[in-house]
Design an enzyme around this catalytic site. Structure first.
Site, PDB file in Angstrom:
ATOM      1  N   CYS A 184      -2.901   8.595   3.281  1.00  0.00           N
ATOM      2  CA  CYS A 184      -2.542   8.061   1.959  1.00  0.00           C
ATOM      3  C   CYS A 184      -3.619   8.367   0.933  1.00  0.00           C
ATOM      4  CB  CYS A 184      -2.283   6.572   2.062  1.00  0.00           C
ATOM      5  SG  CYS A 184      -3.580   5.681   2.916  1.00  0.00           S
ATOM      6  N   GLU A 203       0.880  -1.176   0.000  1.00  0.00           N
ATOM      7  CA  GLU A 203       0.000   0.000   0.000  1.00  0.00           C
ATOM      8  C   GLU A 203       0.911   1.217   0.000  1.00  0.00           C
ATOM      9  OE1 GLU A 203      -3.115  -0.119  -0.360  1.00  0.00           O
ATOM     10  OE2 GLU A 203      -3.892  -1.969   0.508  1.00  0.00           O
TER      11      GLU A 203
HETATM   12  P1  NAD Z   1       8.508   5.193   4.294  1.00  0.00           P
HETATM   13  O1  NAD Z   1       8.471   4.338   3.080  1.00  0.00           O
HETATM   14  O2  NAD Z   1       9.607   6.161   4.435  1.00  0.00           O
HETATM   15  O3  NAD Z   1       8.574   4.282   5.598  1.00  0.00           O
HETATM   16  C1  NAD Z   1       7.618   3.277   5.857  1.00  0.00           C
HETATM   17  C2  NAD Z   1       8.248   2.158   6.665  1.00  0.00           C
HETATM   18  O4  NAD Z   1       9.211   1.472   5.871  1.00  0.00           O
HETATM   19  C3  NAD Z   1       8.974   2.618   7.918  1.00  0.00           C
HETATM   20  O5  NAD Z   1       8.644   1.722   8.957  1.00  0.00           O
HETATM   21  C4  NAD Z   1      10.438   2.496   7.528  1.00  0.00           C
HETATM   22  O6  NAD Z   1      11.304   2.278   8.608  1.00  0.00           O
HETATM   23  C5  NAD Z   1      10.404   1.282   6.634  1.00  0.00           C
HETATM   24  N1  NAD Z   1      11.533   1.167   5.704  1.00  0.00           N
HETATM   25  C6  NAD Z   1      12.349   2.130   5.236  1.00  0.00           C
HETATM   26  N2  NAD Z   1      13.232   1.625   4.348  1.00  0.00           N
HETATM   27  C7  NAD Z   1      12.962   0.310   4.246  1.00  0.00           C
HETATM   28  C8  NAD Z   1      13.500  -0.743   3.468  1.00  0.00           C
HETATM   29  N3  NAD Z   1      14.511  -0.556   2.615  1.00  0.00           N
HETATM   30  N4  NAD Z   1      12.941  -1.965   3.585  1.00  0.00           N
HETATM   31  C9  NAD Z   1      11.900  -2.181   4.412  1.00  0.00           C
HETATM   32  N5  NAD Z   1      11.353  -1.212   5.186  1.00  0.00           N
HETATM   33  C10 NAD Z   1      11.881   0.014   5.101  1.00  0.00           C
HETATM   34  O7  NAD Z   1       7.076   5.891   4.375  1.00  0.00           O
HETATM   35  P2  NAD Z   1       6.553   6.962   5.448  1.00  0.00           P
HETATM   36  O8  NAD Z   1       7.235   8.260   5.175  1.00  0.00           O
HETATM   37  O9  NAD Z   1       6.606   6.394   6.816  1.00  0.00           O
HETATM   38  O10 NAD Z   1       5.007   7.067   5.067  1.00  0.00           O
HETATM   39  C11 NAD Z   1       4.518   8.012   4.148  1.00  0.00           C
HETATM   40  C12 NAD Z   1       4.174   7.355   2.838  1.00  0.00           C
HETATM   41  O11 NAD Z   1       3.341   6.228   3.048  1.00  0.00           O
HETATM   42  C13 NAD Z   1       3.389   8.260   1.915  1.00  0.00           C
HETATM   43  O12 NAD Z   1       3.870   8.154   0.600  1.00  0.00           O
HETATM   44  C14 NAD Z   1       1.984   7.715   1.982  1.00  0.00           C
HETATM   45  O13 NAD Z   1       1.179   7.999   0.874  1.00  0.00           O
HETATM   46  C15 NAD Z   1       2.221   6.271   2.177  1.00  0.00           C
HETATM   47  N6  NAD Z   1       1.078   5.644   2.806  1.00  0.00           N
HETATM   48  C16 NAD Z   1       0.316   4.800   2.070  1.00  0.00           C
HETATM   49  C17 NAD Z   1      -0.804   4.222   2.614  1.00  0.00           C
HETATM   50  C18 NAD Z   1      -1.673   3.282   1.827  1.00  0.00           C
HETATM   51  O14 NAD Z   1      -2.508   2.603   2.413  1.00  0.00           O
HETATM   52  N7  NAD Z   1      -1.522   3.197   0.536  1.00  0.00           N
HETATM   53  C19 NAD Z   1      -1.143   4.491   3.934  1.00  0.00           C
HETATM   54  C20 NAD Z   1      -0.340   5.357   4.665  1.00  0.00           C
HETATM   55  C21 NAD Z   1       0.773   5.919   4.083  1.00  0.00           C
END
Ligand code: NAD
Length: 493
Positions: free
Chosen positions: A301, A267
Site C-alpha cells: 500500500c 486503510e
Molecule cells: P479489495 O478492496 O478488493 O478487497 C479487500 C477486502 O475487502 C477483501 O477481503 C474483500 O473480500 C473485501 N470486500 C470486498 N467487497 C467488500 C464489501 N462490499 N464490503 C466489505 N468487504 C468487502 O482490496 P484488495 O484488492 O484485496 O487490496 C488491494 C488494495 O488494498 C490496494 O488498493 C492497496 O493499496 C490497498 N491496501 C491498503 C493498505 C493500507 O494500509 N492503506 C494496505 C494494503 C493494501
C-alpha cells in the site's frame, strides 16, 4: 526476527536465509489439515508462482458469519473482564507460538501469496506478526485526566468497543491481519476476521496458531467472498470495522456504516510520490528508492509508486535504478535466492501489463523490464523502470500495485510538490536530499499520512500509520492504534 520493531523499509536484501534449515514441509501440511476445507469441499487455492494447488479454502456463508458474530459477541464480556494484564500475558504467549511456527507459516504464505521466503517478504512478514503482537500486548493506554481544578475531576478512560470486524487484503495478509487483531484483542474486544479470498489459508493458519492460547470464540476466522465481507461490515452486532483494501471497497463500507453506526478505520489505496531534490546523491539513495518501490514486488500500500527526480541528477538516478531492477533475483518464492516474486493474481497482473503498455505507447522509455517474464511463470512481470513519462498518463495517475516504477523529470520543486498533491490519495510520500532541514520543509507541504525522508514505506509498531484524502482515515499502531479500537468514556466526579 529478533528485532521487536522491524521497519519495512529496512529489509535484508542480500538473499541470505535467516533459518539455516527450512522446517519440514510436514509442519505446513499439519497446519493446512487443521484449517482447510474437508477433502472434496472448498475452493482450490493455487500457488501464485507455479499454479499448483496449495490447499482448499473453506467457503463460509453469510449464515456461518452470523453464527460467528453471535459467538464472538457472547465471548466478549468474559474476555474484557480478564483485564489488561491477563490479556497481555495471553497475547505474549500467542506471539511465542507464532515464532515457534514461523517457518511453516512463512512457507505457506510464500506459496499462497507468491512472495519469496527471503528479503522483505514471507519470513519478514511472519516476524513482523509476532513483533506487532508483542508491542500491542505491552503498550498501555492510560486514562487521561482532562480537568482537575479542585471542584471538578474528569477523566477520559478507554473501554472495549465490543465485536470488531477485520477485513483484509491479499498483499500482506498475515501482517495486516495482526495489525487489526492485536490492538483489538488487547483492548478487550473480540474479533471476527474475513481474509481476502485470494489469501485465506495464510490468515486461517495464523489464527489457528493464535487460537492455541486464546479462549474460545475470542478470535474467529471466516473465509468468504465479497458478499460475506459486505455482511460483516453491515452486521448490526459489529461495533467497529478495521478495513484494509481498495478505496472503492472502503466507500461501500462507509455506506454500510450508516446502518449499524460501526466505527471505522479505513486503510485504503495509495499512489505515493517520492521527490528527489537536486542535492541528493543518486548512488547513495538508489537502493532505498528501489526497495521503497519494489518491496513485496510492488504490491504494498505505502510503496513508492511515482518518482519525481530533479533534472540535474535525473539520468544518474534512472540508470542506478535500472541497474538494480535488472540484477535483483526474481522467481519462485520457495527458492532461497529470490527476493522478488510473481503478481499474486491474474487481475493484478493484467493491471500492471495494461499500465506499462500504455506508458510505452505514450513515449515512456523502458530502462528495465517492460514486459512479462513467462519463463518464470504465468504471473511474473519483470521489475520495470519507465523513464521520460509525465503526469496524466495512467501509470503515474493510477495505482499500479506491482513491479513498475514511472520516473518523472522536474526542474522546479514547487511543480514536484504540486504533482505529489494532485491526486485524490495521500497514504505516504518521501523526500530525498542530503539536507535534512530542506527535506523537512518540502515534507511539510505534502498531503500524505506519512512523509519519510531518505527512505520510503518503513513502518514501526509504535509510530501511528494512516492515510488522508482517498487513502482513508483512522490511525493504526502504538497508543493511537489502541484508541482506535476503544470507545472513550468520561468519568466525571
Ligand atoms: P479489495 O478492496 O478488493 O478487497 C479487500 C477486502 O475487502 C477483501 O477481503 C474483500 O473480500 C473485501 N470486500 C470486498 N467487497 C467488500 C464489501 N462490499 N464490503 C466489505 N468487504 C468487502 O482490496 P484488495 O484488492 O484485496 O487490496 C488491494 C488494495 O488494498 C490496494 O488498493 C492497496 O493499496 C490497498 N491496501 C491498503 C493498505 C493500507 O494500509 N492503506 C494496505 C494494503 C493494501
Amino acid at each position: 526476527m529478533s528485532d521487536p520493531t522491524p521497519a519495512l523499509a529496512d529489509p535484508a536484501v542480500d538473499g541470505a536465509a535467516p533459518a539455516a534449515e527450512p522446517a519440514p514441509e510436514a509442519a505446513v501440511t499439519e497446519i493446512l489439515a487443521r484449517v482447510q476445507a474437508p477433502e472434496g469441499q472448498g475452493r482450490a487455492i493455487r500457488d501464485a508462482a507455479t499454479g499448483d494447488v496449495v490447499g482448499r479454502a473453506p467457503e463460509h456463508t453469510v449464515d456461518d458469519l452470523d453464527a460467528a458474530i453471535a459467538r464472538a459477541k457472547a465471548a466478549q464480556p468474559a474476555w474484557d473482564a480478564l483485564g489488561h494484564e491477563e490479556r497481555s500475558r495471553l497475547l505474549l504467549e500467542a506471539a511465542d507460538r507464532i515464532d515457534a511456527a514461523a517457518e511453516a507459516l512463512a512457507r505457506l504464505l510464500s506459496r499462497e501469496q507468491g512472495k519469496p521466503l527471503n528479503g522483505p517478504n514471507a519470513r519478514f512478514e511472519v516476524g513482523a506478526c509476532s513483533a506487532w503482537l508483542r508491542t500491542a500486548a505491552t503498550t498501555v493506554l492510560e486514562p487521561q485526566v482532562v480537568v482537575d481544578d479542585g471542584e471538578v475531576h474528569a477523566e477520559l478512560v478507554y473501554r472495549a468497543v465490543g465485536v470488531v470486524g477485520a477485513i483484509g487484503p491479499w498483499n500482506w495478509p498475515m501482517m495486516i491481519a495482526v495489525w487489526q487483531i492485536a490492538p483489538a484483542l488487547r483492548m478487550g474486544n473480540t474479533v471476527v476476521v474475513k481474509p481476502s479470498e485470494y489469501t485465506p489459508l495464510s490468515v486461517l493458519a495464523l489464527l489457528d496458531v493464535l487460537n492455541q492460547v486464546l479462549p474460545a470464540d475470542v478470535l474467529i476466522g471466516i473465509s468468504g467472498d465479497r458478499e460475506v465481507g459486505a455482511r460483516l461490515s453491515s452486521h448490526p452486532d459489529i461495533d467497529k470495522v478495521m478495513f484494509t483494501g481498495s478505496t472503492a471497497t472502503g466507500r461501500k463500507i462507509i455506506e454500510s456504516s450508516a446502518g449499524n453506526l460501526a466505527r471505522l478505520t479505513l486503510e485504503l489505496g495509495g499512489n505515493d510520490a517520492g521527490i528527489v531534490l537536486p542535492d541528493a546523491d543518486p548512488q547513495a539513495i538508489a537502493e532505498g528508492l528501489f526497495w521503497g518501490a519494489f518491496i513485496n514486488t510492488g504490491q504494498t500500500c505505502a510503496a513508492l509508486k511515482r518518482l519525481y527526480v530533479h533534472d540535474s541528477i535525473y539520468e544518474d538516478v534512472v540508470s542506478a535504478l535500472g541497474a538494480l531492477a535488472q540484477q535483483i533475483p526474481m522467481g519462485r518464492g520457495l527458492d532461497e535466492q529470490n527476493v522478488l516474486g510473481p503478481l499474486q493474481n491474474r487481475q493484478q497482473f493484467d493491471i500492471v501489463s495494461r499500465l506499462v503498455e500504455d506508458a510505452k505507447a505514450r513515449g515512456g522509455r523502458v530502462v528495465a523490464g517492460g514486459e512479462p517474464a513467462p519463463e518464470l511463470g504465468e504471473l511474473f512481470y519483470r521489475a520495470t523502470i519507465i523513464a521520460d513519462v509525465e503526469d496524466g498518463i495512467a501509470l503515474v495517475d493510477e495505482e499500479q500495485f506491482g513491479p513498475a516504477l514511472p520516473i518523472i523529470r522536474y526542474s522546479d520543486v514547487d511543480d514536484a510538490v504540486a504533482s505529489a498533491n494532485r491526486l485524490d490519495v495521500g497514504l505516504g510520500a518521501s523526500v530525498w536530499s542530503s539536507d535534512r532541514e530542506q527535506a523537512r520543509e518540502v515534507a511539510a507541504r505534502i498531503q500524505a499520512g506519512t512523509v519519510w525522508i531518505n527512505s520510503h514505506g518503513g513502518v514501526h509498531p509504535m509510530i501511528p500509520f494512516g492515510g488522508v484524502k482517498g487513502s482513508g482515515y483512522g490511525l493504526e499502531f502504538g497508543v493511537e492504534g489502541l484508541k482506535a479500537v476503544s470507545v472513550p468514556q468520561v468519568i466525571n466526579g
